[in-house]
Scaffold this active site. Structure first.
Site, PDB file in Angstrom:
ATOM      1  N   HIS A 130       0.990  -1.043   0.300  1.00  0.00           N
ATOM      2  CA  HIS A 130      -0.204   0.101  -0.082  1.00  0.00           C
ATOM      3  C   HIS A 130       0.879   1.561   0.058  1.00  0.00           C
ATOM      4  O   HIS A 130       1.956   1.266   0.203  1.00  0.00           O
ATOM      5  CB  HIS A 130      -0.836   0.452   1.258  1.00  0.00           C
ATOM      6  CG  HIS A 130      -1.904  -0.654   0.891  1.00  0.00           C
ATOM      7  ND1 HIS A 130      -2.204  -2.315   2.076  1.00  0.00           N
ATOM      8  CD2 HIS A 130      -3.250  -0.798   0.610  1.00  0.00           C
ATOM      9  CE1 HIS A 130      -3.336  -2.765   1.245  1.00  0.00           C
ATOM     10  NE2 HIS A 130      -3.651  -1.618   1.038  1.00  0.00           N
ATOM     11  N   LYS A 134      -0.450   4.815   4.530  1.00  0.00           N
ATOM     12  CA  LYS A 134      -1.854   3.656   5.090  1.00  0.00           C
ATOM     13  C   LYS A 134      -1.192   3.812   6.976  1.00  0.00           C
ATOM     14  O   LYS A 134      -0.018   3.139   6.811  1.00  0.00           O
ATOM     15  CB  LYS A 134      -1.869   2.254   4.772  1.00  0.00           C
ATOM     16  CG  LYS A 134      -2.667   1.336   5.170  1.00  0.00           C
ATOM     17  CD  LYS A 134      -3.157   0.721   4.011  1.00  0.00           C
ATOM     18  CE  LYS A 134      -3.641  -0.941   4.978  1.00  0.00           C
ATOM     19  NZ  LYS A 134      -5.376   0.155   5.195  1.00  0.00           N
TER      20      LYS A 134
HETATM   21  P1  NAD Z   1      -6.814   8.931   5.347  1.00  0.00           P
HETATM   22  O1  NAD Z   1      -5.838   9.490   6.317  1.00  0.00           O
HETATM   23  O2  NAD Z   1      -6.881   9.907   3.787  1.00  0.00           O
HETATM   24  O3  NAD Z   1      -8.693   9.749   5.617  1.00  0.00           O
HETATM   25  C1  NAD Z   1      -9.096   9.038   7.014  1.00  0.00           C
HETATM   26  C2  NAD Z   1     -10.001  11.152   7.710  1.00  0.00           C
HETATM   27  O4  NAD Z   1     -10.140  10.718   8.794  1.00  0.00           O
HETATM   28  C3  NAD Z   1      -8.705  11.860   7.766  1.00  0.00           C
HETATM   29  O5  NAD Z   1      -9.302  12.750   6.649  1.00  0.00           O
HETATM   30  C4  NAD Z   1      -8.822  12.473   8.911  1.00  0.00           C
HETATM   31  O6  NAD Z   1      -8.999  13.674   8.926  1.00  0.00           O
HETATM   32  C5  NAD Z   1     -10.646  12.492   9.606  1.00  0.00           C
HETATM   33  N1  NAD Z   1     -10.735  11.968  10.507  1.00  0.00           N
HETATM   34  C6  NAD Z   1      -9.911  11.947  11.885  1.00  0.00           C
HETATM   35  N2  NAD Z   1     -10.462  11.853  12.647  1.00  0.00           N
HETATM   36  C7  NAD Z   1     -11.876  12.090  12.360  1.00  0.00           C
HETATM   37  C8  NAD Z   1     -13.284  12.354  12.966  1.00  0.00           C
HETATM   38  N3  NAD Z   1     -13.290  11.952  14.332  1.00  0.00           N
HETATM   39  N4  NAD Z   1     -13.780  12.256  12.356  1.00  0.00           N
HETATM   40  C9  NAD Z   1     -14.394  12.615  10.776  1.00  0.00           C
HETATM   41  N5  NAD Z   1     -12.755  12.593  10.478  1.00  0.00           N
HETATM   42  C10 NAD Z   1     -11.727  12.462  10.798  1.00  0.00           C
HETATM   43  O7  NAD Z   1      -7.545   7.545   4.923  1.00  0.00           O
HETATM   44  P2  NAD Z   1      -7.835   6.504   3.883  1.00  0.00           P
HETATM   45  O8  NAD Z   1      -6.397   6.378   2.682  1.00  0.00           O
HETATM   46  O9  NAD Z   1      -8.694   7.592   3.387  1.00  0.00           O
HETATM   47  O10 NAD Z   1      -8.691   5.509   4.993  1.00  0.00           O
HETATM   48  C11 NAD Z   1      -9.150   5.717   5.922  1.00  0.00           C
HETATM   49  C12 NAD Z   1      -9.622   4.548   6.272  1.00  0.00           C
HETATM   50  O11 NAD Z   1     -10.141   3.351   5.210  1.00  0.00           O
HETATM   51  C13 NAD Z   1      -8.568   3.943   6.577  1.00  0.00           C
HETATM   52  O12 NAD Z   1      -8.565   2.989   8.178  1.00  0.00           O
HETATM   53  C14 NAD Z   1      -8.198   2.867   5.238  1.00  0.00           C
HETATM   54  O13 NAD Z   1      -7.125   1.685   5.573  1.00  0.00           O
HETATM   55  C15 NAD Z   1      -9.134   2.961   4.953  1.00  0.00           C
HETATM   56  N6  NAD Z   1      -9.431   1.644   3.552  1.00  0.00           N
HETATM   57  C16 NAD Z   1     -10.503   1.419   3.392  1.00  0.00           C
HETATM   58  C17 NAD Z   1     -11.052   0.366   1.674  1.00  0.00           C
HETATM   59  C18 NAD Z   1     -12.312  -0.918   1.662  1.00  0.00           C
HETATM   60  O14 NAD Z   1     -11.925  -1.315   0.819  1.00  0.00           O
HETATM   61  N7  NAD Z   1     -12.526  -0.921   2.921  1.00  0.00           N
HETATM   62  C19 NAD Z   1     -10.770   1.060   0.550  1.00  0.00           C
HETATM   63  C20 NAD Z   1      -9.551   1.792   1.645  1.00  0.00           C
HETATM   64  C21 NAD Z   1      -8.742   2.616   2.256  1.00  0.00           C
END
Ligand code: NAD
Length: 222
Positions: A130, A134
Protein backbone atom coordinates in the site's frame (compact mmCIF):
# COMPACT_ATOMS: atom_id res chain seq x y z
CA UNK A 1 -31.59 8.35 -0.53
CA UNK A 2 -29.39 10.67 1.57
CA UNK A 3 -25.80 9.75 2.40
CA UNK A 4 -23.49 11.20 5.05
CA UNK A 5 -19.75 10.55 4.89
CA UNK A 6 -17.62 10.08 8.00
CA UNK A 7 -14.06 11.18 7.13
CA UNK A 8 -15.08 13.27 4.11
CA UNK A 9 -11.72 15.09 3.91
CA UNK A 10 -9.64 11.90 3.69
CA UNK A 11 -8.36 10.11 0.57
CA UNK A 12 -11.37 7.79 0.43
CA UNK A 13 -13.85 10.42 1.66
CA UNK A 14 -12.91 12.74 -1.22
CA UNK A 15 -13.37 10.05 -3.88
CA UNK A 16 -16.66 8.98 -2.31
CA UNK A 17 -18.00 12.54 -2.30
CA UNK A 18 -17.06 12.84 -6.01
CA UNK A 19 -18.96 9.73 -7.06
CA UNK A 20 -22.04 10.16 -4.82
CA UNK A 21 -24.85 11.88 -6.78
CA UNK A 22 -25.04 15.53 -5.63
CA UNK A 23 -28.72 15.29 -4.66
CA UNK A 24 -27.92 12.33 -2.38
CA UNK A 25 -24.88 13.70 -0.57
CA UNK A 26 -25.81 15.62 2.55
CA UNK A 27 -22.17 16.28 3.55
CA UNK A 28 -19.86 14.71 6.02
CA UNK A 29 -17.68 14.93 9.10
CA UNK A 30 -14.00 15.84 9.47
CA UNK A 31 -11.63 15.76 12.41
CA UNK A 32 -12.84 19.25 13.50
CA UNK A 33 -16.58 18.47 13.26
CA UNK A 34 -18.37 19.23 16.54
CA UNK A 35 -20.66 16.76 18.33
CA UNK A 36 -23.68 18.91 17.39
CA UNK A 37 -22.68 18.92 13.70
CA UNK A 38 -22.20 15.14 13.77
CA UNK A 39 -25.68 14.69 15.29
CA UNK A 40 -27.11 16.83 12.48
CA UNK A 41 -25.29 14.87 9.73
CA UNK A 42 -26.57 11.58 11.12
CA UNK A 43 -30.09 12.95 11.51
CA UNK A 44 -30.22 14.02 7.85
CA UNK A 45 -28.74 10.74 6.51
CA UNK A 46 -30.54 7.55 5.50
CA UNK A 47 -27.16 5.79 5.72
CA UNK A 48 -23.63 6.72 6.76
CA UNK A 49 -20.49 5.63 4.92
CA UNK A 50 -17.36 5.73 7.02
CA UNK A 51 -13.72 5.84 5.88
CA UNK A 52 -11.94 7.49 8.80
CA UNK A 53 -10.20 6.12 11.89
CA UNK A 54 -11.38 3.48 14.41
CA UNK A 55 -12.08 6.17 17.05
CA UNK A 56 -14.05 8.36 14.63
CA UNK A 57 -15.93 5.36 13.26
CA UNK A 58 -17.01 4.25 16.75
CA UNK A 59 -18.12 7.75 17.68
CA UNK A 60 -20.25 7.95 14.51
CA UNK A 61 -21.68 4.47 15.19
CA UNK A 62 -22.73 5.46 18.71
CA UNK A 63 -24.68 8.46 17.36
CA UNK A 64 -26.08 6.31 14.51
CA UNK A 65 -27.18 3.59 16.97
CA UNK A 66 -29.13 6.19 18.95
CA UNK A 67 -30.73 7.65 15.81
CA UNK A 68 -31.29 4.22 14.16
CA UNK A 69 -29.24 5.11 11.07
CA UNK A 70 -27.51 2.23 9.19
CA UNK A 71 -23.72 2.39 8.80
CA UNK A 72 -21.34 1.04 6.15
CA UNK A 73 -17.77 1.15 7.42
CA UNK A 74 -14.54 0.52 5.53
CA UNK A 75 -12.20 1.77 8.23
CA UNK A 76 -9.50 -0.75 9.15
CA UNK A 77 -7.09 -1.16 12.05
CA UNK A 78 -9.69 -1.93 14.74
CA UNK A 79 -8.45 -3.54 17.96
CA UNK A 80 -10.35 -6.55 19.34
CA UNK A 81 -12.13 -4.25 21.83
CA UNK A 82 -13.06 -1.77 19.08
CA UNK A 83 -14.38 -4.62 16.98
CA UNK A 84 -16.48 -5.81 19.95
CA UNK A 85 -17.98 -2.33 20.31
CA UNK A 86 -18.92 -2.41 16.63
CA UNK A 87 -20.65 -5.73 17.24
CA UNK A 88 -22.55 -4.19 20.20
CA UNK A 89 -23.76 -1.26 18.06
CA UNK A 90 -24.96 -3.73 15.43
CA UNK A 91 -27.55 -4.98 17.92
CA UNK A 92 -29.30 -1.62 17.47
CA UNK A 93 -28.69 -0.88 13.76
CA UNK A 94 -27.53 -2.70 10.62
CA UNK A 95 -23.76 -2.22 10.18
CA UNK A 96 -21.84 -3.51 7.18
CA UNK A 97 -18.13 -3.75 7.82
CA UNK A 98 -15.70 -4.59 5.01
CA UNK A 99 -11.93 -4.35 4.90
CA UNK A 100 -12.17 -4.20 1.13
CA UNK A 101 -15.12 -3.18 -1.03
CA UNK A 102 -13.81 -4.51 -4.35
CA UNK A 103 -15.50 -7.47 -6.02
CA UNK A 104 -12.09 -8.83 -7.08
CA UNK A 105 -10.72 -9.05 -3.53
CA UNK A 106 -13.88 -10.70 -2.24
CA UNK A 107 -13.70 -13.26 -5.04
CA UNK A 108 -10.01 -13.74 -4.17
CA UNK A 109 -11.07 -14.62 -0.59
CA UNK A 110 -13.37 -17.35 -1.95
CA UNK A 111 -10.52 -18.70 -4.12
CA UNK A 112 -8.02 -18.56 -1.23
CA UNK A 113 -10.42 -20.58 0.93
CA UNK A 114 -10.67 -23.21 -1.82
CA UNK A 115 -6.86 -23.30 -2.26
CA UNK A 116 -6.32 -23.71 1.49
CA UNK A 117 -8.72 -26.65 1.67
CA UNK A 118 -7.23 -28.41 -1.39
CA UNK A 119 -3.58 -27.59 -0.52
CA UNK A 120 -3.43 -27.90 3.31
CA UNK A 121 0.29 -28.82 3.31
CA UNK A 122 1.38 -25.81 1.24
CA UNK A 123 2.86 -22.73 2.91
CA UNK A 124 0.45 -19.81 2.69
CA UNK A 125 1.91 -16.33 2.35
CA UNK A 126 0.09 -13.01 1.86
CA UNK A 127 1.86 -9.91 0.56
CA UNK A 128 0.07 -6.59 1.11
CA UNK A 129 1.42 -3.50 -0.63
CA UNK A 130 0.00 0.00 0.00
CA UNK A 131 0.90 3.70 -0.21
CA UNK A 132 3.23 5.14 2.39
CA UNK A 133 0.36 7.03 4.15
CA UNK A 134 -1.49 3.87 5.19
CA UNK A 135 -1.57 3.69 8.98
CA UNK A 136 -2.27 0.02 9.74
CA UNK A 137 -0.13 -3.03 8.91
CA UNK A 138 -0.93 -5.76 8.05
CA UNK A 139 -3.80 -4.37 6.00
CA UNK A 140 -7.38 -5.21 6.99
CA UNK A 141 -7.62 -7.03 3.66
CA UNK A 142 -4.61 -9.26 4.43
CA UNK A 143 -6.17 -10.19 7.80
CA UNK A 144 -9.53 -10.81 6.08
CA UNK A 145 -7.91 -13.10 3.45
CA UNK A 146 -6.08 -15.08 6.17
CA UNK A 147 -9.28 -15.40 8.20
CA UNK A 148 -11.32 -16.53 5.18
CA UNK A 149 -8.74 -19.17 4.21
CA UNK A 150 -8.70 -20.42 7.86
CA UNK A 151 -5.06 -21.28 7.40
CA UNK A 152 -2.04 -19.86 9.21
CA UNK A 153 -0.51 -17.26 6.91
CA UNK A 154 2.81 -15.44 6.88
CA UNK A 155 1.92 -11.82 6.09
CA UNK A 156 4.42 -9.37 4.61
CA UNK A 157 3.38 -5.69 4.46
CA UNK A 158 5.12 -3.14 2.24
CA UNK A 159 4.37 0.59 2.46
CA UNK A 160 5.70 2.46 -0.55
CA UNK A 161 4.90 5.35 -2.86
CA UNK A 162 1.31 5.81 -3.98
CA UNK A 163 0.20 2.17 -4.37
CA UNK A 164 -3.63 2.08 -4.03
CA UNK A 165 -3.61 -1.53 -2.84
CA UNK A 166 -2.10 -4.81 -3.98
CA UNK A 167 -2.56 -8.26 -2.41
CA UNK A 168 -0.93 -11.53 -3.36
CA UNK A 169 -2.05 -14.87 -1.91
CA UNK A 170 0.76 -17.33 -2.46
CA UNK A 171 0.49 -21.10 -1.84
CA UNK A 172 3.86 -22.85 -2.13
CA UNK A 173 4.58 -26.58 -1.94
CA UNK A 174 7.81 -28.54 -2.51
CA UNK A 175 7.33 -28.72 -6.28
CA UNK A 176 4.81 -26.08 -7.29
CA UNK A 177 3.45 -22.68 -6.38
CA UNK A 178 0.06 -21.06 -6.92
CA UNK A 179 -0.28 -17.26 -6.73
CA UNK A 180 -3.41 -15.12 -6.90
CA UNK A 181 -2.86 -11.38 -7.29
CA UNK A 182 -5.25 -8.44 -7.02
CA UNK A 183 -4.32 -4.85 -7.87
CA UNK A 184 -6.53 -1.81 -7.36
CA UNK A 185 -5.93 0.78 -10.10
CA UNK A 186 -7.71 3.58 -8.21
CA UNK A 187 -9.78 4.29 -5.07
CA UNK A 188 -13.04 4.52 -7.02
CA UNK A 189 -13.36 0.75 -6.87
CA UNK A 190 -13.66 0.91 -3.05
CA UNK A 191 -15.95 3.96 -3.05
CA UNK A 192 -18.25 2.35 -5.63
CA UNK A 193 -18.57 -0.83 -3.55
CA UNK A 194 -19.29 1.13 -0.37
CA UNK A 195 -22.00 3.16 -2.11
CA UNK A 196 -23.67 -0.02 -3.40
CA UNK A 197 -23.58 -1.49 0.12
CA UNK A 198 -25.15 1.70 1.54
CA UNK A 199 -28.05 1.43 -0.91
CA UNK A 200 -28.45 -2.24 0.06
CA UNK A 201 -28.32 -1.85 3.85
CA UNK A 202 -31.19 0.63 4.22
CA UNK A 203 -34.20 -1.28 5.56
CA UNK A 204 -32.19 -4.29 6.77
CA UNK A 205 -32.52 -5.65 10.33
CA UNK A 206 -29.92 -4.79 12.96
CA UNK A 207 -26.93 -7.12 12.47
CA UNK A 208 -23.22 -7.00 11.66
CA UNK A 209 -23.12 -7.66 7.90
CA UNK A 210 -20.10 -8.33 5.68
CA UNK A 211 -19.43 -7.49 2.03
CA UNK A 212 -19.94 -11.20 1.34
CA UNK A 213 -23.52 -10.95 2.67
CA UNK A 214 -24.15 -8.20 0.13
CA UNK A 215 -22.42 -10.05 -2.75
CA UNK A 216 -24.23 -13.32 -2.02
CA UNK A 217 -27.59 -11.52 -1.80
CA UNK A 218 -26.88 -9.86 -5.18
CA UNK A 219 -25.67 -13.21 -6.59
CA UNK A 220 -22.33 -11.63 -7.56
CA UNK A 221 -20.10 -14.52 -6.43
CA UNK A 222 -21.50 -17.15 -8.80
P1 NAD B 1 -7.04 9.14 5.31
O1 NAD B 1 -6.06 9.24 6.46
O2 NAD B 1 -6.72 9.83 4.04
O3 NAD B 1 -8.49 9.65 5.77
C1 NAD B 1 -9.02 9.51 7.05
C2 NAD B 1 -9.71 10.81 7.37
O4 NAD B 1 -10.44 10.70 8.59
C3 NAD B 1 -8.71 11.98 7.55
O5 NAD B 1 -9.05 13.03 6.65
C4 NAD B 1 -8.91 12.39 8.99
O6 NAD B 1 -8.75 13.79 9.19
C5 NAD B 1 -10.37 11.98 9.20
N1 NAD B 1 -10.75 11.94 10.60
C6 NAD B 1 -9.97 11.74 11.71
N2 NAD B 1 -10.72 11.87 12.83
C7 NAD B 1 -11.99 12.14 12.43
C8 NAD B 1 -13.20 12.38 13.11
N3 NAD B 1 -13.27 12.36 14.45
N4 NAD B 1 -14.31 12.60 12.37
C9 NAD B 1 -14.28 12.61 11.03
N5 NAD B 1 -13.14 12.41 10.32
C10 NAD B 1 -12.01 12.18 11.01
O7 NAD B 1 -7.27 7.59 5.07
P2 NAD B 1 -7.99 6.88 3.83
O8 NAD B 1 -6.95 6.40 2.88
O9 NAD B 1 -9.13 7.72 3.34
O10 NAD B 1 -8.56 5.58 4.56
C11 NAD B 1 -9.48 5.69 5.64
C12 NAD B 1 -9.73 4.30 6.22
O11 NAD B 1 -10.35 3.48 5.23
C13 NAD B 1 -8.43 3.56 6.62
O12 NAD B 1 -8.69 2.79 7.77
C14 NAD B 1 -8.16 2.65 5.42
O13 NAD B 1 -7.40 1.52 5.74
C15 NAD B 1 -9.57 2.29 5.02
N6 NAD B 1 -9.75 1.89 3.63
C16 NAD B 1 -10.66 0.90 3.41
C17 NAD B 1 -10.95 0.49 2.13
C18 NAD B 1 -12.00 -0.57 1.91
O14 NAD B 1 -12.26 -0.98 0.75
N7 NAD B 1 -12.65 -1.04 2.97
C19 NAD B 1 -10.30 1.09 1.04
C20 NAD B 1 -9.39 2.11 1.29
C21 NAD B 1 -9.14 2.51 2.59
Amino acid sequence: MKIGIIGISGRMGKVLSEITPKDELIGGSRRATSDEELEEIVEKSDALIDFSTPAAALKAMSVAARQKTPVVTGTTGFSKEEFERTREFSQAIPILRASNFSLGVNLMAVLAKKCASVLPDFDFCIIDKHHRGKKDAPSGTALFLAEQASQKAQIVSLREGGVFGEHICDFAGENEELSICHRAFNRKIFADGALKCARWIVGKSPKLYSMQDYLEDMKCLG
